[in-house]
Write a protein that holds these residues in place. Structure first.
Motif, short mmCIF file in Angstrom:
data_model
loop_
_atom_site.label_atom_id
_atom_site.label_comp_id
_atom_site.label_asym_id
_atom_site.label_seq_id
_atom_site.Cartn_x
_atom_site.Cartn_y
_atom_site.Cartn_z
N ALA A 137 22.27 11.37 43.90
CA ALA A 137 21.76 11.83 45.21
C ALA A 137 21.28 10.61 46.18
CB ALA A 137 20.45 12.74 45.00
N GLU A 138 21.21 9.72 45.63
CA GLU A 138 20.81 8.49 46.37
C GLU A 138 21.98 7.75 46.79
OE1 GLU A 138 18.97 5.66 43.99
OE2 GLU A 138 17.03 6.61 43.81
N GLY A 139 23.31 8.50 46.32
CA GLY A 139 24.61 7.91 47.01
C GLY A 139 25.30 6.97 46.21
N ARG A 140 24.57 6.96 44.87
CA ARG A 140 25.34 5.80 43.96
C ARG A 140 26.75 6.42 43.38
NH1 ARG A 140 22.31 1.14 41.06
NH2 ARG A 140 20.26 0.73 42.54
N LYS A 141 27.46 5.89 43.18
CA LYS A 141 28.74 6.22 42.59
C LYS A 141 28.88 5.61 41.10
CE LYS A 141 31.52 8.87 45.49
NZ LYS A 141 30.69 8.40 46.89
N PRO A 142 29.16 6.43 40.02
CA PRO A 142 29.36 5.79 38.83
C PRO A 142 30.68 5.08 38.58
CG PRO A 142 29.84 8.05 38.54
CD PRO A 142 29.36 7.69 39.90
N HIS A 143 30.47 4.06 37.80
CA HIS A 143 31.66 3.34 37.21
C HIS A 143 31.54 3.80 35.51
CE1 HIS A 143 28.85 0.14 36.91
NE2 HIS A 143 28.98 0.06 35.64
N TRP A 144 32.81 3.72 35.03
CA TRP A 144 32.83 4.28 33.55
C TRP A 144 33.13 3.38 32.37
CZ3 TRP A 144 31.78 9.82 32.78
CH2 TRP A 144 31.51 10.45 34.25
N ARG A 145 32.22 3.46 31.81
CA ARG A 145 32.23 2.39 30.42
C ARG A 145 32.88 3.20 29.11
NH1 ARG A 145 30.09 -2.88 31.07
NH2 ARG A 145 28.50 -3.03 32.81
N PHE A 146 33.70 2.44 28.61
CA PHE A 146 33.82 2.77 27.20
C PHE A 146 32.95 2.52 26.10
CE2 PHE A 146 36.09 2.63 23.08
CZ PHE A 146 36.65 3.88 22.86
N LYS A 147 32.58 3.67 25.24
CA LYS A 147 31.55 3.05 24.25
C LYS A 147 32.10 2.75 23.06
CE LYS A 147 27.74 5.48 22.16
NZ LYS A 147 27.37 7.12 21.60
N LEU A 148 31.91 1.40 22.95
CA LEU A 148 32.61 0.73 21.75
C LEU A 148 32.01 1.19 20.32
CD1 LEU A 148 33.04 -2.98 23.35
CD2 LEU A 148 34.80 -1.20 22.65
N SER A 149 32.65 0.89 19.34
CA SER A 149 31.85 1.43 17.98
C SER A 149 30.63 0.62 17.66
CB SER A 149 32.94 1.62 17.26
OG SER A 149 33.51 0.43 16.65
N GLN A 150 30.73 -0.78 18.18
CA GLN A 150 29.85 -1.92 17.71
C GLN A 150 30.20 -2.11 16.10
OE1 GLN A 150 25.92 -1.07 19.20
NE2 GLN A 150 26.57 -2.15 20.98
N SER A 151 31.42 -2.15 15.82
CA SER A 151 31.48 -2.38 14.23
C SER A 151 32.82 -3.33 14.26
CB SER A 151 32.04 -1.09 13.65
OG SER A 151 32.85 -0.57 14.28
N LYS A 152 33.35 -3.69 13.16
CA LYS A 152 34.24 -4.75 12.87
C LYS A 152 35.63 -4.05 13.14
CE LYS A 152 31.69 -8.08 10.61
NZ LYS A 152 30.57 -7.92 9.50
N VAL A 153 36.36 -4.39 14.04
CA VAL A 153 38.12 -4.06 14.24
C VAL A 153 38.78 -5.17 13.65
CG1 VAL A 153 39.78 -3.30 16.22
CG2 VAL A 153 37.23 -2.84 16.42
N LYS A 154 39.70 -4.73 12.94
CA LYS A 154 40.60 -5.50 12.32
C LYS A 154 42.23 -5.08 12.44
CE LYS A 154 37.18 -5.98 8.26
NZ LYS A 154 36.88 -5.51 7.21
N TRP A 155 42.75 -6.09 12.40
CA TRP A 155 44.32 -5.71 12.33
C TRP A 155 45.03 -6.99 11.66
CZ3 TRP A 155 41.90 -7.32 16.91
CH2 TRP A 155 42.37 -8.36 17.72
N ARG A 156 46.22 -6.66 11.36
CA ARG A 156 46.91 -7.78 10.76
C ARG A 156 47.94 -8.13 11.86
NH1 ARG A 156 49.01 -8.79 4.95
NH2 ARG A 156 46.89 -9.28 5.33
N ASP A 157 47.63 -9.34 12.76
CA ASP A 157 48.59 -9.59 13.78
C ASP A 157 49.98 -10.35 13.04
OD1 ASP A 157 47.58 -10.48 16.98
OD2 ASP A 157 49.10 -11.73 16.08
N LEU A 158 50.86 -10.05 14.01
CA LEU A 158 51.89 -10.67 13.55
C LEU A 158 52.34 -12.10 13.75
CD1 LEU A 158 54.51 -7.68 14.64
CD2 LEU A 158 53.83 -8.31 12.25
N VAL A 159 51.60 -12.78 14.44
CA VAL A 159 51.49 -14.13 14.63
C VAL A 159 50.15 -14.91 13.87
CG1 VAL A 159 51.45 -16.13 16.37
CG2 VAL A 159 53.06 -14.10 16.91
N ARG A 160 49.36 -14.27 14.42
CA ARG A 160 47.76 -14.90 13.78
C ARG A 160 47.34 -14.31 12.47
NH1 ARG A 160 45.29 -16.52 18.68
NH2 ARG A 160 42.99 -16.22 17.95
#
Ligand code: GLU
Length: 445
Positions: A137-160
């Motif tokens: 109502a004050e005229g603020r427009k939201p930006h939108w954030r993605f809610k991260l899981s706050q956990s460990k994300v793992k992957w097997r990188d083909l180089v690293r």
């Protein structure tokens, strides 16, 4: 699973050699796996994206021979991006935040002063519906954030190899700006899903993004592609290659006379365990490509090494391969001239300068007048061939008693006006008798 890779440049500048290497590694892998190469124009930043940069990107990739099988522009896929955003809002993965840039900045500075990591504190998640309504109502427009899981994300990188990133240490990424436009992350993931990208191959500056992106793939119920993050190509002095500076753009490299295949070989091999050397084609480079060969240390872009490769490539080219281009440079002399000069070229256009030695006018330099006059007298009748030179100089040597540098240096200066140049036994038949005699007499011819 079929292999589909993508190269996703933003049309906000000219491609530089670092971007070209990303394109190259994607292309080589696709070709090796009999897969597809998708060229995606990441043009969601409508302020900075320019159609002329898209045109330049297409031209530059075409010049390198990196053809694409699929093409898309992100701006034309807004419906898919919006639909994905709505799904993420509905599932609670995307939440509105109302802080201004100034507020966020102050908060960050406070965190840093308190020796805390400057991670977004999720204050917006705690807002009640009334508080949100009040802000709007004050005229603020939201930006939108993605809610991260706050956990460990793992992957097997083909180089690293195995990579693990704890998203608890990251700020929830902003996916949509307050003006409703998307930032890079969500359109990228949505397009990767919709175009069934199997492997995301890109520079290691994206490793942290990958953790958030994997969570977005999962939140959208999609299969997560494989990832390969290679070290960036850096300048000889260790500086980053930035397209904004426009340094080492493909344009510049091309205008400096580098042949596309020389750059292809350079980009395919630099930063790998293979030797940087010429290969006959992109196909040959592709057959030798393995992620295991890509090193973990930053690759240096060395223009001197590239020029050396370019010269080697030119030296090995048959006349037919360059005939048209020589014609366009108004270089004559046919295969005999090409054979005489190719070993002296750093770039093809150097042929035009060397052609002037044959066609003239050459201002001769007479270092030893007696020698020059004797040599003019002893020059045999035409026709000349490659043997003419040795017979003639032997006769001049015995008539003057001169040999070695004292003989050859004045002859070269008289015939070409230069200290160095292509082999004279090959140039002499091209210059011909009349011009040779004139030059030996000190006349411009
Ligand atoms: N448009 C992005 C960039 O140029 C693409 C990054 C990616 O490969 O995901 O950095």
């Amino acid at each position: 699973m079929s292999t589909i890779v993508r190269f996703a440049p933003s049309p906000t500048g000219l491609l530089h050699v670092g971007n070209a290497r990303t394109a190259m590694l994607n292309w080589l892998f696709a070709r090796k796996e009999n897969g597809k190469f998708f060229l995606r124009i990441d043009d969601t930043d409508t302020e900075r994206s320019k159609p002329e940069f898209e045109t330049a990107i297409l031209e530059d990739l075409g010049w390198l021979g990196l053809t694409h099988d699929i093409f898309a522009r992100q701006v034309e896929r807004a419906d898919a991006h919006n639909a994905a955003a709505e799904r993420l809002k509905a599932s609670g993965h995307l939440y509105p935040a109302y802080e201004t840039a100034g507020e966020l900045d102050r908060r960050r500075k406070r965190q840093i002063a308190m020796h805390k990591p400057p991670v977004y504190d999720r204050a917006a998640l705690a807002l009640s519906a009334e508080e949100r309504a009040k802000l709007e109502a004050e005229g603020r427009k939201p930006h939108w954030r993605f809610k991260l899981s706050q956990s460990k994300v793992k992957w097997r990188d083909l180089v690293r190899g195995d990579v693990e990133i704890d998203t608890a240490h990251l700020s929830d990424p902003v996916l949509i700006r307050e003006d409703g436009r998307f930032l890079y992350t969500l359109p990228s993931v949505v397009d990767d899903i919709d175009f069934a990208i199997s492997h995301i191959i890109r520079g290691e500056d994206h490793v942290t993004n990958t953790a958030a992106q994997i969570e977005i793939f999962e939140a959208l119920g999609a299969k997560v592609p494989a990832f390969a993050h290679f070290p960036l190509l850096i300048g000889a002095g260790g500086e980053a290659l930035s397209k904004r500076i426009g340094s080492l753009s493909l344009r510049e490299v091309r205008e400096s006379g580098i042949e596309p295949l020389a750059l292809d070989c350079y980009l395919a091999k630099t930063g790998t365990s293979d030797t940087i050397e010429l290969k006959p084609s992109l196909g040959a480079l592709a057959s030798e490509f393995f992620f295991e060969k890509v090193g973990r240390a930053p690759a240096h872009f060395d223009p001197v090494e590239l020029s050396g490769l370019n010269a080697k490539l030119l030296h090995a080219l048959p006349y037919e391969a360059v005939a048209e281009r020589l014609k366009a440079l108004e270089v004559g002399g046919g295969p005999a001239f090409w054979d005489a000069v190719k070993a002296n070229l750093a770039k093809l256009s150097d042929a035009s300068d060397l052609w002037a030695l044959v066609a003239g006018p050459v201002i001769p330099i007479i270092e030893d007048k007696n020698l020059a006059i004797k040599a003019a007298e002893l020059l045999p009748a035409e026709p000349f061939d490659e043997a003419t030179w040795s017979g003639w100089t032997a006769a001049v040597a015995s008539a003057t008693g001169l040999k070695g540098r004292a003989l050859f240096h004045p002859l070269r200066l008289a015939l070409t006006g230069r200290e160095h140049g292509p082999e004279l036994k090959k140039l002499l038949p091209l210059i011909g008798r009349a011009k040779s005699v004139a030059r030996l007499k000190g006349e411009t011819a």
